[in-house]
Design a protein around this motif. Structure first.
Motif, mmCIF file in Angstrom:
data_model
loop_
_atom_site.group_PDB
_atom_site.id
_atom_site.type_symbol
_atom_site.label_atom_id
_atom_site.label_comp_id
_atom_site.label_asym_id
_atom_site.label_seq_id
_atom_site.Cartn_x
_atom_site.Cartn_y
_atom_site.Cartn_z
ATOM 1 N N ASP A 186 -10.627 -5.076 -13.443
ATOM 2 C CA ASP A 186 -10.778 -5.780 -12.128
ATOM 3 C C ASP A 186 -11.237 -4.717 -11.271
ATOM 4 O O ASP A 186 -11.195 -3.542 -11.522
ATOM 5 N N ASN A 187 -12.104 -5.591 -10.078
ATOM 6 C CA ASN A 187 -12.539 -4.552 -8.957
ATOM 7 C C ASN A 187 -11.454 -4.529 -7.538
ATOM 8 O O ASN A 187 -12.080 -4.828 -6.675
ATOM 9 N N THR A 188 -10.419 -4.842 -7.742
ATOM 10 C CA THR A 188 -9.361 -4.951 -6.630
ATOM 11 C C THR A 188 -9.569 -3.587 -5.694
ATOM 12 O O THR A 188 -9.613 -2.633 -6.287
ATOM 13 N N LEU A 189 -9.552 -4.117 -4.412
ATOM 14 C CA LEU A 189 -9.434 -2.807 -3.468
ATOM 15 C C LEU A 189 -8.331 -2.105 -3.690
ATOM 16 O O LEU A 189 -7.176 -2.566 -3.351
ATOM 17 N N GLU A 190 -8.463 -0.673 -3.977
ATOM 18 C CA GLU A 190 -7.175 -0.200 -4.296
ATOM 19 C C GLU A 190 -6.931 1.031 -3.240
ATOM 20 O O GLU A 190 -5.779 1.649 -2.960
ATOM 21 N N ASN A 191 -8.027 1.500 -2.618
ATOM 22 C CA ASN A 191 -7.781 2.546 -1.804
ATOM 23 C C ASN A 191 -8.937 2.584 -0.763
ATOM 24 O O ASN A 191 -10.127 1.989 -1.103
ATOM 25 N N ILE A 192 -8.766 3.038 0.396
ATOM 26 C CA ILE A 192 -9.708 2.948 1.389
ATOM 27 C C ILE A 192 -11.119 3.843 1.468
ATOM 28 O O ILE A 192 -12.077 3.360 1.793
ATOM 29 N N ASN B 127 -1.648 8.721 -5.909
ATOM 30 C CA ASN B 127 -2.129 7.515 -6.335
ATOM 31 C C ASN B 127 -1.640 6.531 -7.089
ATOM 32 O O ASN B 127 -1.527 4.963 -7.140
ATOM 33 N N ALA B 128 -0.987 7.226 -8.279
ATOM 34 C CA ALA B 128 -0.392 6.239 -9.436
ATOM 35 C C ALA B 128 0.766 5.769 -8.818
ATOM 36 O O ALA B 128 0.992 4.399 -9.096
ATOM 37 N N ILE B 129 1.693 6.601 -7.965
ATOM 38 C CA ILE B 129 2.631 5.721 -7.451
ATOM 39 C C ILE B 129 2.357 4.759 -6.409
ATOM 40 O O ILE B 129 3.040 3.650 -6.395
ATOM 41 N N LEU B 130 1.400 4.866 -5.672
ATOM 42 C CA LEU B 130 1.099 3.785 -4.677
ATOM 43 C C LEU B 130 0.469 2.498 -5.442
ATOM 44 O O LEU B 130 0.673 1.618 -5.117
ATOM 45 N N LEU B 131 -0.125 2.909 -6.676
ATOM 46 C CA LEU B 131 -0.754 1.899 -7.189
ATOM 47 C C LEU B 131 0.519 1.020 -8.056
ATOM 48 O O LEU B 131 0.360 -0.331 -7.728
ATOM 49 N N ILE B 132 1.353 1.490 -8.504
ATOM 50 C CA ILE B 132 2.446 0.866 -8.988
ATOM 51 C C ILE B 132 3.250 0.143 -8.125
ATOM 52 O O ILE B 132 3.912 -0.807 -8.034
ATOM 53 N N GLN B 133 3.292 0.948 -6.601
ATOM 54 C CA GLN B 133 4.125 0.202 -5.648
ATOM 55 C C GLN B 133 3.299 -1.022 -5.174
ATOM 56 O O GLN B 133 4.016 -2.006 -4.898
ATOM 57 N N ARG B 134 2.193 -0.930 -5.186
ATOM 58 C CA ARG B 134 1.164 -2.302 -4.651
ATOM 59 C C ARG B 134 1.396 -3.316 -5.919
ATOM 60 O O ARG B 134 1.519 -4.492 -5.402
ATOM 61 N N THR C 55 -7.105 -6.446 2.574
ATOM 62 C CA THR C 55 -5.664 -6.133 2.249
ATOM 63 C C THR C 55 -5.815 -5.346 0.907
ATOM 64 O O THR C 55 -6.492 -5.909 -0.242
ATOM 65 N N LEU C 56 -5.203 -4.157 0.924
ATOM 66 C CA LEU C 56 -5.093 -3.333 -0.299
ATOM 67 C C LEU C 56 -4.395 -4.090 -1.474
ATOM 68 O O LEU C 56 -3.479 -4.583 -1.339
ATOM 69 N N GLY C 57 -4.942 -4.022 -2.527
ATOM 70 C CA GLY C 57 -4.375 -4.596 -3.746
ATOM 71 C C GLY C 57 -4.541 -5.896 -3.764
ATOM 72 O O GLY C 57 -4.070 -6.599 -4.737
ATOM 73 N N GLU C 58 -5.177 -6.668 -2.784
ATOM 74 C CA GLU C 58 -5.431 -8.195 -2.874
ATOM 75 C C GLU C 58 -6.892 -8.203 -2.863
ATOM 76 O O GLU C 58 -7.441 -9.078 -3.568
ATOM 77 N N SER C 59 -7.736 -7.637 -1.663
ATOM 78 C CA SER C 59 -9.013 -8.072 -1.698
ATOM 79 C C SER C 59 -9.720 -7.360 -2.882
ATOM 80 O O SER C 59 -9.387 -6.255 -3.422
ATOM 81 N N SER C 60 -10.934 -7.978 -3.270
ATOM 82 C CA SER C 60 -11.653 -7.632 -4.397
ATOM 83 C C SER C 60 -12.902 -6.892 -3.733
ATOM 84 O O SER C 60 -13.595 -7.760 -2.731
ATOM 85 N N LEU C 61 -13.471 -5.827 -4.265
ATOM 86 C CA LEU C 61 -14.754 -5.268 -3.675
ATOM 87 C C LEU C 61 -15.887 -6.247 -4.155
ATOM 88 O O LEU C 61 -16.763 -6.457 -3.182
ATOM 89 N N SER D 20 -12.370 -12.146 3.293
ATOM 90 C CA SER D 20 -12.617 -12.471 2.055
ATOM 91 C C SER D 20 -11.181 -13.166 1.355
ATOM 92 O O SER D 20 -11.302 -13.784 0.178
ATOM 93 N N LEU D 21 -10.282 -13.144 1.977
ATOM 94 C CA LEU D 21 -8.794 -13.768 1.604
ATOM 95 C C LEU D 21 -8.643 -14.825 2.398
ATOM 96 O O LEU D 21 -9.553 -15.634 2.709
ATOM 97 N N SER D 22 -7.561 -15.312 2.630
ATOM 98 C CA SER D 22 -7.133 -16.494 3.447
ATOM 99 C C SER D 22 -7.156 -16.210 4.951
ATOM 100 O O SER D 22 -7.239 -15.088 5.264
ATOM 101 N N SER D 23 -7.429 -17.468 5.457
ATOM 102 C CA SER D 23 -7.465 -17.154 6.992
ATOM 103 C C SER D 23 -6.290 -16.732 7.750
ATOM 104 O O SER D 23 -6.504 -16.071 8.752
ATOM 105 N N LYS D 24 -4.954 -16.742 6.897
ATOM 106 C CA LYS D 24 -3.817 -16.104 7.555
ATOM 107 C C LYS D 24 -4.129 -14.558 7.766
ATOM 108 O O LYS D 24 -3.397 -13.927 8.666
ATOM 109 N N VAL D 25 -4.705 -13.899 6.955
ATOM 110 C CA VAL D 25 -5.045 -12.492 6.928
ATOM 111 C C VAL D 25 -5.651 -12.155 8.091
ATOM 112 O O VAL D 25 -5.213 -11.195 8.840
ATOM 113 N N ALA D 26 -6.726 -12.817 8.638
ATOM 114 C CA ALA D 26 -7.528 -12.642 9.713
ATOM 115 C C ALA D 26 -6.455 -12.768 10.834
ATOM 116 O O ALA D 26 -6.451 -12.182 11.995
ATOM 117 N N SER D 27 -5.838 -14.280 11.017
ATOM 118 C CA SER D 27 -5.029 -14.585 12.001
ATOM 119 C C SER D 27 -3.948 -13.697 12.505
ATOM 120 O O SER D 27 -3.648 -13.418 13.317
#
Length: 446
Positions: free
Chosen positions: A195-201, A5-12, A403-409, A251-258
């Motif tokens: 912050d409360n950014t979405l970090e895991n599913i 999880n730590a490695i994935l967090l740093i990667q994101r 999106t993980l690391g961008e969307s906030s809870l 909850s992010l930009s329209s590009k994420v959905a499209s």
């Protein structure tokens, strides 16, 4: 698991880590090359004895050796005395204080060997050599004057330094890289903590009690696996029986959905369903770019055609049956993919927003679904465009794309709350695990 999880967090958050590290590296480089003075050093080595000839050791007793060791300590004090330093300043005509000059003289005693290693530093290599030579003469002369003895032997004379001893640019750069990495990792964890950014599913499923319908990553998006996964999880093997309208929100930009809707609608059309994609993004219509059509006419123009028409069920049904063929070719764009059409938003005027959320939308959507198996709507960002919450009540089902690391809870929670009673239409999440997912119809065809 924690390590993964730590490695994935740093990667994101790798971009943050690199920015901080590069900033530290560049700052260190600029300081070392342009602001820090280069320091040169000229050194000399002396040996001290309590005999006239320091190298004559055959008659030395233990007392002589002890006396010699103590003399080294005494001579170190004399070496940095004001009388010696003042002679250097006077002879070289230096504009420097005695204290400052004393800081430039470093003495390293090896008392057991009766050695004195003396280093004189200066920002100029020639200046370091001159100070060392004058110091040597002044020091020996001062010993003679005070102790009336000549027991200092020169082992090595001062030399002109070629390379600076400070700053050590390579070492400083390596330290700055290490420091930048450490600070970057600390900042990443602090940001994650506050912050409360979405970090895991897992936290998404646990908090909202909604299923994950598909997961998109760099590895699986190229072979359509996330879209196949969505079809399997969403339609449960009953795609052939399904009809309805699906609203894609983020909850992010329209590009994420499209970006997810494009290849998904492509796949569903290939599986034999007739699909209409409707771009309901007010501010920045995007879907039309994927099939290289202009956004000069679209959904808003179709609504304008019927804005004065009575939407009573029976009357509207007759009206739509008579005119739909006439207007379809103007508003519905055929793609090069069988069974897949698109309606872009069109150019929206200042007074057109009310029409987009008027009671004309519902009967028009109902009529469209009669000509297609599935109508998929790109709703864009619900955080910035409140009208999509009204649009939600006219659609059958809702899919949230985050999106993980961008969307906030918090952002997701607010979006779901504002949907009100329409939240029951939410069927699950699609999770992006990458920042950019631009996949066009053309790319899928190739």
């Amino acid at each position: 698991m924690e390590l993964i999880n730590a490695i994935l967090l740093i990667q994101r958050k790798f971009r943050i880590l690199m920015i901080i590290t590069l900033t530290a590296l560049v700052t260190s480089g600029i300081l070392n090359l342009f602001f820090l003075d280069k320091i040169y050093a000229s050194s000399l080595t002396l040996i001290i004895s309590n005999q006239k000839n320091p190298f004559e050791t055959k008659n030395l007793g233990i007392d002589d050796i002890i006396v010699g060791e103590k003399l080294v300590d005494t001579y170190s004090i004399i070496a940095k005395s004001d009388s010696v330093l003042e002679k250097i300043i006077l002879e070289l005509d230096l504009n420097i204080s005695v204290k400052k000059l004393g800081e430039q003289i470093i003495i390293n005693n090896q008392s057991e060997k009766r050695l004195m290693e003396i280093t004189i530093e200066d920002t100029d290599p020639q200046g370091a050599l001159e100070k060392a030579n004058v110091f040597l003469n002044a020091f020996i002369e001062e010993i003679k004057n005070i102790l009336n003895i000549n027991n200092v032997q020169i082992i090595s004379y001062p030399k002109l330094p070629i390379h600076p001893i400070r700053p050590n640019v390579m070492l400083n750069l390596l330290i700055s890289i290490f420091t930048g990495l450490v600070i970057g990792i600390i900042i990443i964890y602090l940001l994650t903590y506050i912050d409360n950014t979405l970090e895991n599913i897992g936290e998404l499923e646990h908090r909202f009690n909604l299923p994950i319908l598909a997961k998109v990553s760099y590895r699986n998006r190229e072979n359509n696996l996330p879209y196949i996964e969505f079809v399997i999880n969403y339609f449960n093997g009953e795609l052939d029986k399904y009809t309805g309208t699906i609203l894609m929100l983020s909850s992010l930009s329209s590009k994420v959905a499209s970006d997810f809707l494009n290849p998904l609608s492509n796949l569903i059309a290939y599986l034999g369903k007739t699909v209409l994609v409707l771009d309901y993004n007010f501010d920045n219509p995007y879907l039309n770019e994927d099939i290289n059509i202009e956004n000069n006419i679209g959904w808003i123009d179709l609504l304008k055609k019927f804005q004065h028409q009575n939407t009573d069920d029976e009357e509207w049904s007759k009206y739509w049956k008579n005119i739909r063929g006439q207007y379809y070719k103007n508003f519905v764009r055929r793609t090069n993919i069988p069974n897949l059409d698109i309606i872009s938003m069109g150019i929206i005027g200042e007074d057109d927003y009310k029409l987009l959320i008027s009671n004309k939308v519902k009967p028009l959507l109902d009529s469209l679904i009669k000509d297609y198996d599935i109508v998929m709507i790109n709703g864009g960002s619900t955080i910035h465009q409140m009208e999509f919450f009204i649009l939600a009540q006219w659609t059958d089902e809702i899919i949230l794309i985050e999106t993980l690391g961008e969307s906030s809870l918090e952002g997701i929670e607010k979006m779901i709350e504002k949907l009100g009673s329409n939240r029951n239409k939410i069927k699950g999440f699609v999770i992006n695990q990458v920042h950019s997912m631009k996949i066009t119809y053309k790319a899928i065809m190739n």
